[in-house]
Design a protein around this motif. Structure first.
Motif, mmCIF file in Angstrom:
data_model
loop_
_atom_site.group_PDB
_atom_site.id
_atom_site.type_symbol
_atom_site.label_atom_id
_atom_site.label_comp_id
_atom_site.label_asym_id
_atom_site.label_seq_id
_atom_site.Cartn_x
_atom_site.Cartn_y
_atom_site.Cartn_z
ATOM 1 N N UNK A 231 0.837 -1.173 0.000
ATOM 2 C CA UNK A 231 0.000 0.000 0.000
ATOM 3 C C UNK A 231 0.887 1.242 0.000
ATOM 4 N N UNK A 232 0.420 2.288 -0.676
ATOM 5 C CA UNK A 232 1.150 3.548 -0.717
ATOM 6 C C UNK A 232 0.182 4.698 -0.925
ATOM 7 N N UNK A 233 0.693 5.893 -0.702
ATOM 8 C CA UNK A 233 -0.062 7.114 -0.981
ATOM 9 C C UNK A 233 0.801 7.993 -1.867
ATOM 10 N N UNK A 234 0.176 8.641 -2.835
ATOM 11 C CA UNK A 234 0.907 9.582 -3.676
ATOM 12 C C UNK A 234 0.022 10.777 -3.976
ATOM 13 N N UNK A 235 0.602 11.755 -4.631
ATOM 14 C CA UNK A 235 -0.150 12.974 -4.934
ATOM 15 C C UNK A 235 -0.143 13.286 -6.427
ATOM 16 N N UNK A 236 -0.072 12.258 -7.253
ATOM 17 C CA UNK A 236 -0.148 12.469 -8.695
ATOM 18 C C UNK A 236 -1.152 11.493 -9.299
ATOM 19 N N UNK A 237 -1.742 11.904 -10.393
ATOM 20 C CA UNK A 237 -2.697 11.042 -11.083
ATOM 21 C C UNK A 237 -1.990 10.149 -12.078
ATOM 22 N N UNK A 238 -2.716 9.269 -12.645
ATOM 23 C CA UNK A 238 -2.145 8.403 -13.670
ATOM 24 C C UNK A 238 -1.630 7.099 -13.110
ATOM 25 N N UNK A 239 -0.988 6.350 -13.964
ATOM 26 C CA UNK A 239 -0.482 5.035 -13.617
ATOM 27 C C UNK A 239 0.932 5.102 -13.062
ATOM 28 N N UNK A 240 1.348 3.999 -12.423
ATOM 29 C CA UNK A 240 2.694 3.881 -11.866
ATOM 30 C C UNK A 240 3.321 2.572 -12.312
ATOM 31 N N UNK A 241 4.633 2.498 -12.193
ATOM 32 C CA UNK A 241 5.345 1.227 -12.335
ATOM 33 C C UNK A 241 5.922 0.889 -10.969
ATOM 34 N N UNK A 242 6.053 -0.406 -10.693
ATOM 35 C CA UNK A 242 6.547 -0.878 -9.407
ATOM 36 C C UNK A 242 7.678 -1.866 -9.661
ATOM 37 N N UNK A 243 8.849 -1.595 -9.071
ATOM 38 C CA UNK A 243 10.015 -2.445 -9.303
ATOM 39 C C UNK A 243 10.725 -2.753 -7.995
ATOM 40 N N UNK A 244 11.358 -3.926 -7.944
ATOM 41 C CA UNK A 244 12.127 -4.371 -6.789
ATOM 42 C C UNK A 244 13.610 -4.273 -7.132
ATOM 43 N N UNK A 245 14.373 -3.624 -6.247
ATOM 44 C CA UNK A 245 15.805 -3.427 -6.464
ATOM 45 C C UNK A 245 16.624 -3.948 -5.296
ATOM 46 N N UNK A 246 17.842 -4.315 -5.600
ATOM 47 C CA UNK A 246 18.887 -4.570 -4.604
ATOM 48 C C UNK A 246 19.999 -3.593 -4.948
ATOM 49 N N UNK A 247 20.053 -2.469 -4.246
ATOM 50 C CA UNK A 247 20.975 -1.399 -4.619
ATOM 51 C C UNK A 247 20.568 -0.846 -5.970
ATOM 52 N N UNK A 248 21.506 -0.811 -6.913
ATOM 53 C CA UNK A 248 21.212 -0.332 -8.267
ATOM 54 C C UNK A 248 20.735 -1.449 -9.193
ATOM 55 N N UNK A 249 20.706 -2.673 -8.698
ATOM 56 C CA UNK A 249 20.374 -3.830 -9.535
ATOM 57 C C UNK A 249 18.863 -4.106 -9.491
ATOM 58 N N UNK A 250 18.239 -4.107 -10.666
ATOM 59 C CA UNK A 250 16.822 -4.456 -10.778
ATOM 60 C C UNK A 250 16.678 -5.956 -10.557
ATOM 61 N N UNK A 251 15.885 -6.323 -9.570
ATOM 62 C CA UNK A 251 15.659 -7.728 -9.257
ATOM 63 C C UNK A 251 14.406 -8.242 -9.962
ATOM 64 N N UNK A 252 13.323 -7.444 -9.903
ATOM 65 C CA UNK A 252 12.073 -7.873 -10.537
ATOM 66 C C UNK A 252 11.225 -6.671 -10.900
ATOM 67 N N UNK A 253 10.667 -6.703 -12.100
ATOM 68 C CA UNK A 253 9.683 -5.712 -12.515
ATOM 69 C C UNK A 253 8.339 -6.223 -11.996
ATOM 70 N N UNK A 254 7.896 -5.683 -10.874
ATOM 71 C CA UNK A 254 6.672 -6.156 -10.228
ATOM 72 C C UNK A 254 5.452 -5.830 -11.089
ATOM 73 N N UNK A 255 5.384 -4.595 -11.577
ATOM 74 C CA UNK A 255 4.311 -4.203 -12.491
ATOM 75 C C UNK A 255 4.820 -3.076 -13.370
#
Length: 64
Positions: free
Chosen positions: A1-25
């Motif tokens: 869960x999160x809160x933001x103050x902008x409209x539109x869609x988002x992307x969600x990603x999992x990182x370990x430091x600078x390394x992308x581990x998984x593109x969640x959405x």
């Protein structure tokens, strides 16, 4: 869960430091809720980045 103050869609990603581990959405509604089951063990130090789909410079991070 999160809160933001902008409209539109988002992307969600999992990182370990600078390394992308998984593109969640690559694109989902910015409604503050996204259900996800990790494919791997998520360890301390990983973080989730939620960014505006239109402007990647608008983002927030959650340290796990």
């Amino acid at each position: 869960m999160w809160r933001d103050n902008f409209g539109g869609d988002v992307s969600i990603k999992l990182y370990d430091g600078n390394k992308l581990i998984q593109n969640i959405s690559s694109r989902t509604a910015s409604d503050g809720v996204y259900e996800w089951t990790p494919r791997i063990s998520v360890t301390e130090g990983y973080f989730i980045c939620i960014s505006s789909w239109k402007d990647r410079n608008i983002f927030g991070q959650l340290q796990l």
